[in-house]
Motif scaffolding. Structure first.
Motif, PDB file in Angstrom:
ATOM      1  N   SER A 171    -101.624 -34.415  -8.954  1.00 34.13           N
ATOM      2  CA  SER A 171    -102.637 -34.480  -7.904  1.00 34.13           C
ATOM      3  C   SER A 171    -102.482 -33.326  -6.929  1.00 34.13           C
ATOM      4  CB  SER A 171    -102.519 -35.804  -7.142  1.00 34.13           C
ATOM      5  OG  SER A 171    -101.242 -35.908  -6.523  1.00 34.13           O
TER       6      SER A 171
ATOM      7  N   ARG B  83    -111.724 -43.080  -6.606  1.00 36.87           N
ATOM      8  CA  ARG B  83    -111.705 -43.847  -5.357  1.00 36.87           C
ATOM      9  C   ARG B  83    -112.929 -43.515  -4.506  1.00 36.87           C
ATOM     10  NH1 ARG B  83    -106.895 -42.264  -2.326  1.00 36.87           N
ATOM     11  NH2 ARG B  83    -107.397 -44.009  -0.951  1.00 36.87           N
TER      12      ARG B  83
ATOM     13  N   LYS C  22    -106.721 -40.993   2.925  1.00 35.29           N
ATOM     14  CA  LYS C  22    -105.376 -41.094   3.499  1.00 35.29           C
ATOM     15  C   LYS C  22    -104.765 -42.470   3.308  1.00 35.29           C
ATOM     16  CE  LYS C  22    -106.263 -37.556   7.015  1.00 35.29           C
ATOM     17  NZ  LYS C  22    -106.499 -37.283   8.468  1.00 35.29           N
ATOM     18  N   SER C  23    -105.562 -43.419   2.855  1.00 30.98           N
ATOM     19  CA  SER C  23    -105.110 -44.794   2.679  1.00 30.98           C
ATOM     20  C   SER C  23    -104.954 -45.117   1.190  1.00 30.98           C
ATOM     21  CB  SER C  23    -106.125 -45.756   3.307  1.00 30.98           C
ATOM     22  OG  SER C  23    -107.302 -45.817   2.503  1.00 30.98           O
ATOM     23  N   ASN C  24    -104.740 -46.399   0.920  1.00 30.34           N
ATOM     24  CA  ASN C  24    -104.672 -46.873  -0.469  1.00 30.34           C
ATOM     25  C   ASN C  24    -105.947 -47.603  -0.885  1.00 30.34           C
ATOM     26  OD1 ASN C  24    -102.026 -45.974  -1.102  1.00 30.34           O
ATOM     27  ND2 ASN C  24    -101.182 -47.669   0.093  1.00 30.34           N
ATOM     28  N   MET C  25    -106.991 -47.421  -0.099  1.00 29.69           N
ATOM     29  CA  MET C  25    -108.246 -48.114  -0.405  1.00 29.69           C
ATOM     30  C   MET C  25    -108.755 -47.775  -1.805  1.00 29.69           C
ATOM     31  SD  MET C  25    -110.401 -47.716   3.155  1.00 29.69           S
ATOM     32  CE  MET C  25    -111.867 -48.455   2.408  1.00 29.69           C
TER      33      MET C  25
ATOM     34  N   SER D  65    -108.854 -33.043  -7.026  1.00 29.90           N
ATOM     35  CA  SER D  65    -107.887 -33.593  -6.085  1.00 29.90           C
ATOM     36  C   SER D  65    -107.960 -32.902  -4.726  1.00 29.90           C
ATOM     37  CB  SER D  65    -106.464 -33.460  -6.647  1.00 29.90           C
ATOM     38  OG  SER D  65    -106.109 -32.093  -6.782  1.00 29.90           O
TER      39      SER D  65
ATOM     40  N   ARG E 231    -107.857 -39.444  -9.877  1.00 26.89           N
ATOM     41  CA  ARG E 231    -107.731 -40.744  -9.210  1.00 26.89           C
ATOM     42  C   ARG E 231    -108.532 -40.808  -7.904  1.00 26.89           C
ATOM     43  NH1 ARG E 231    -104.715 -45.641  -8.832  1.00 26.89           N
ATOM     44  NH2 ARG E 231    -104.583 -45.391 -11.100  1.00 26.89           N
ATOM     45  N   ASN E 232    -108.381 -39.804  -7.043  1.00 23.42           N
ATOM     46  CA  ASN E 232    -109.096 -39.838  -5.770  1.00 23.42           C
ATOM     47  C   ASN E 232    -110.599 -39.687  -5.945  1.00 23.42           C
ATOM     48  OD1 ASN E 232    -106.834 -40.321  -4.234  1.00 23.42           O
ATOM     49  ND2 ASN E 232    -106.520 -38.195  -3.660  1.00 23.42           N
TER      50      ASN E 232
ATOM     51  N   GLN F 128    -107.563 -48.240  -4.636  1.00 21.50           N
ATOM     52  CA  GLN F 128    -106.580 -48.019  -5.707  1.00 21.50           C
ATOM     53  C   GLN F 128    -106.599 -49.205  -6.673  1.00 21.50           C
ATOM     54  OE1 GLN F 128    -104.810 -45.362  -6.295  1.00 21.50           O
ATOM     55  NE2 GLN F 128    -104.134 -44.362  -4.402  1.00 21.50           N
ATOM     56  N   VAL F 129    -106.637 -50.398  -6.120  1.00 20.57           N
ATOM     57  CA  VAL F 129    -106.615 -51.611  -6.951  1.00 20.57           C
ATOM     58  C   VAL F 129    -107.874 -51.695  -7.808  1.00 20.57           C
ATOM     59  CG1 VAL F 129    -106.654 -54.128  -6.913  1.00 20.57           C
ATOM     60  CG2 VAL F 129    -105.119 -52.890  -5.382  1.00 20.57           C
TER      61      VAL F 129
ATOM     62  N   GLN G 217    -107.592 -49.419 -10.739  1.00 21.81           N
ATOM     63  CA  GLN G 217    -106.632 -49.958 -11.702  1.00 21.81           C
ATOM     64  C   GLN G 217    -107.225 -51.130 -12.483  1.00 21.81           C
ATOM     65  OE1 GLN G 217    -103.675 -48.509 -12.325  1.00 21.81           O
ATOM     66  NE2 GLN G 217    -103.430 -49.928 -14.040  1.00 21.81           N
TER      67      GLN G 217
END
Length: 221
Positions: free
Chosen positions: A47, A101, A158-161, A134, A97-98, A163-164, A167
């Motif tokens: 990333s 998101r 900047k958060s983990n929003m 990225s 990944r981002n 991510q779940v 996945q």
């Protein structure tokens, strides 16, 4: 009719497949709701560090770089034949990944056009404009162009929003036998037609016609 499909912004055939599928839908005059699921085709890539596609492709498939260049140029030509200004051979790959998101953030707004614009913008940025997925500024630019708020985008990154949610999509894909993308599940009533890979426009037209007549195989081989 509803189409659920797994896709990745790092995959050149996903953008090609989606373009062909939309052409088929338009030609047949169908009303279709499309739902994209996240799938990271290259989950191992960094990333942070962007790797030239020629180097990455050569290592991935165990071929000399001159062969990789030729094969990547062939992919560029396939994309251009579909009206896409592909420059995949000169791209640099990073984690998607981002980007997924960001797409989930757009999806949370319940705005179909915004989501479609995000998917189109991310695909075009990497495959046609040589931008890295990225790069926060690239994601912000694509998001703003689609109508998202800049502050909300940066806070999400900047958060983990989401991510779940990404996945869950990937696990759902595995459960449904999806191990490569693009992969489409076209639903009409009780019937489901699974299409792995980017068919030609004519191939998608025939598949959609078969679904309408009920002449389909209801499983993914």
């Amino acid at each position: 009719m509803k189409i659920i499909y797994w896709s990745d912004f790092n995959c050149p055939y996903c953008y090609i497949g989606n373009t062909r599928l939309k052409k088929a839908i338009n030609e047949l005059g169908l009303e279709v709701k499309m739902e994209m699921k996240s799938f990271e085709l290259e989950p191992e890539v960094s990333s942070i560090e962007a790797t030239p596609m020629v180097n990455h492709y050569a290592r991935k498939y165990g071929i000399p770089e001159f062969e990789a260049i030729d094969e990547l140029k062939e992919i560029d030509e396939i994309g251009r034949q579909e009206g896409l200004n592909y420059d995949y051979s000169h791209s640099k790959i990073t984690s998607s990944r981002n980007a997924h998101r960001l797409a989930k953030l757009a999806l949370s707004k319940n705005d179909e056009k915004m989501f479609e614009d995000i998917v189109e913008g991310l695909s075009n940025a990497f495959l046609c404009e040589g931008k890295t997925l990225s790069d926060e500024e690239v994601l912000v630019e694509v998001g703003i162009s689609a109508g998202l708020d800049e502050t909300e985008i940066r806070e999400m990154l900047k958060s983990n929003m989401f991510q779940v949610e990404v996945q869950i999509d990937e696990e759902d894909g595995k459960f449904n036998g999806v191990y490569a993308v693009p992969c489409y599940f076209i639903e009409k009533g009780e019937q489901t037609l699974a299409i792995p890979g980017a068919l030609t426009t004519e191939g998608f037209i025939n598949a959609l016609k078969d679904l309408n007549t009920g002449d389909i195989e209801n499983k993914l081989e």
